[in-house]
Scaffold this motif. Structure first.
Motif, PDB file in Angstrom:
ATOM      1  N   CYS A 119       0.834  -1.202   0.000  1.00  0.00           N
ATOM      2  CA  CYS A 119       0.000   0.000   0.000  1.00  0.00           C
ATOM      3  C   CYS A 119       0.872   1.258   0.000  1.00  0.00           C
ATOM      4  N   LEU A 120       1.936   1.251   0.784  1.00  0.00           N
ATOM      5  CA  LEU A 120       2.853   2.400   0.800  1.00  0.00           C
ATOM      6  C   LEU A 120       3.507   2.597  -0.561  1.00  0.00           C
ATOM      7  N   VAL A 121       3.867   1.495  -1.214  1.00  0.00           N
ATOM      8  CA  VAL A 121       4.458   1.585  -2.552  1.00  0.00           C
ATOM      9  C   VAL A 121       3.449   2.196  -3.526  1.00  0.00           C
ATOM     10  N   LEU A 122       2.199   1.762  -3.452  1.00  0.00           N
ATOM     11  CA  LEU A 122       1.177   2.306  -4.350  1.00  0.00           C
ATOM     12  C   LEU A 122       0.968   3.797  -4.105  1.00  0.00           C
ATOM     13  N   GLU A 123       0.917   4.194  -2.845  1.00  0.00           N
ATOM     14  CA  GLU A 123       0.743   5.615  -2.538  1.00  0.00           C
ATOM     15  C   GLU A 123       1.913   6.444  -3.067  1.00  0.00           C
ATOM     16  N   TYR A 124       3.106   5.909  -2.960  1.00  0.00           N
ATOM     17  CA  TYR A 124       4.277   6.620  -3.477  1.00  0.00           C
ATOM     18  C   TYR A 124       4.239   6.665  -4.999  1.00  0.00           C
TER      19      TYR A 124
END
Length: 341
Positions: free
Chosen positions: A93-98
């Motif tokens: 999820c953090l990767v997608l947000e970035y």
């Protein structure tokens, strides 16, 4: 005499502080080449032109061949594989947000899983956030919100560790020591079967303890209508908010795993449960667990290069066929998992 001791203590304390500062500086410099930071760099460089984005753990990293996917689907001329080993949905999820601010051409998010990962809680303790999961410390506020919502103590711990590289990257430091230890302990012995993700035998540890335990867990998840975990739910929500097509893929598994765990009475019910959760969030579900023969696996989870090419090409055909049909009908593509085989 007391003054002499005080001076010695001050010198020792100053030396200790200096050593810690220098060590942290060295680790911070070293961490720029670790997988999480390298992945973020790849996003900055490659995301603007990518139409299809793959998210997940080491299964996505090993099983997806972006070139084979793009060759099999003219709708996705540029694909980007952002799978990273030993990570969970919170990191994805953090990767997608970035990614999203860079992904100007993105059209589709493809997220892979096996067993019950979409509904399992994500390990969130300090001891869990090591290795590639230290990615969380690069985004402490968001990671804390995903892993421990409302816990102020957890938030401040995340913020503190984020600024202390020798703690944040402690597993990466130990990994170098462990590789040397294994190399020395293996002298004179046959080499262990290993790949870029580690020793092949280590991945059997990800399997459920036994069939009955797995069956009982499935009954509990379905009976209690277990929702997607917070991070997977957020991945689906973000995809929909950005008008991106979202596909949840049940990844290829060896026949022995499928026969042992996916032939239980409760597994089809769990699949339908997850499919309903994904489709209620405007996503799509594809069961690809039996797409690849056993000779194309390198361990209990990962495909070899030939297996990755076969899987990626078939996945591209399935998704692109749905995209063409949707364009023809002027509606969102939907894939029927009962016909995806």
């Amino acid at each position: 005499m007391r003054t002499f001791r005080s001076k010695h203590f001050a010198v020792a304390a100053l030396t200790a502080v200096l050593v810690v500062v220098v060590f942290n500086f060295v680790v911070e410099h070293f961490s720029a080449n670790l997988p999480p930071q390298v992945l973020l760099k790849r996003i900055r460089e490659n995301a603007p032109s990518a139409q299809t984005i793959f998210l997940g753990n080491s299964q996505i990293a090993s099983d997806v061949d972006p070139a084979a996917f793009s060759r099999a689907c003219s709708y996705a001329p540029v694909s980007l594989n952002l799978g990273m080993g030993f990570t969970y949905a919170s990191e994805h999820c953090l990767v997608l947000e970035y990614l999203l601010p860079y992904a100007r051409s993105a059209d589709t998010i493809i997220y892979g899983f096996f067993d019950t990962l979409p509904t399992d809680s994500v390990p969130a303790g300090g001891r869990d956030l090591v290795g590639n999961r230290a990615l969380a410390y690069l985004f402490p506020d968001r990671a804390s919100a995903l892993l421990a919502p409302g816990d102020r103590a957890a938030l401040w711990r995340m913020r503190l560790v984020a600024h202390v590289p020798m703690i944040r990257e402690r597993a990466a430091i130990w990994a170098k020591v462990e590789r040397v230890r294994r190399r020395l302990s293996g002298l004179g012995l046959p080499p262990e079967d290993a790949n870029r993700f580690g020793r092949a035998k280590d991945f059997t540890a990800f399997e459920p303890a036994d069939r009955d335990t797995f069956e009982a867990r499935l009954r509990s998840l379905v009976g209690n209508q277990q929702p997607l975990n917070d991070s997977v739910r957020e991945i689906v929500r973000l995809s929909f908010a950005r008008h991106l097509k979202f596909y949840l893929i049940e990844m290829p598994m060896p026949a022995i795993h499928r026969q042992r765990f996916y032939t239980t009475e409760s597994w089809p019910a769990y699949q339908r449960h997850v499919q309903n959760l994904i489709e209620s969030g405007h996503g799509h579900f594809i069961d690809a667990s039996d797409w690849v023969a056993d000779e194309n696996f390198i361990d209990a989870l990962h495909l070899n290069e030939n297996g990755a090419a076969l899987f990626s090409a078939r996945l591209a055909r399935e998704i692109c066929q749905a995209s063409r049909a949707a364009d023809f009908n002027h509606e969102s593509p939907r894939v029927d998992p009962t016909t995806s085989r």
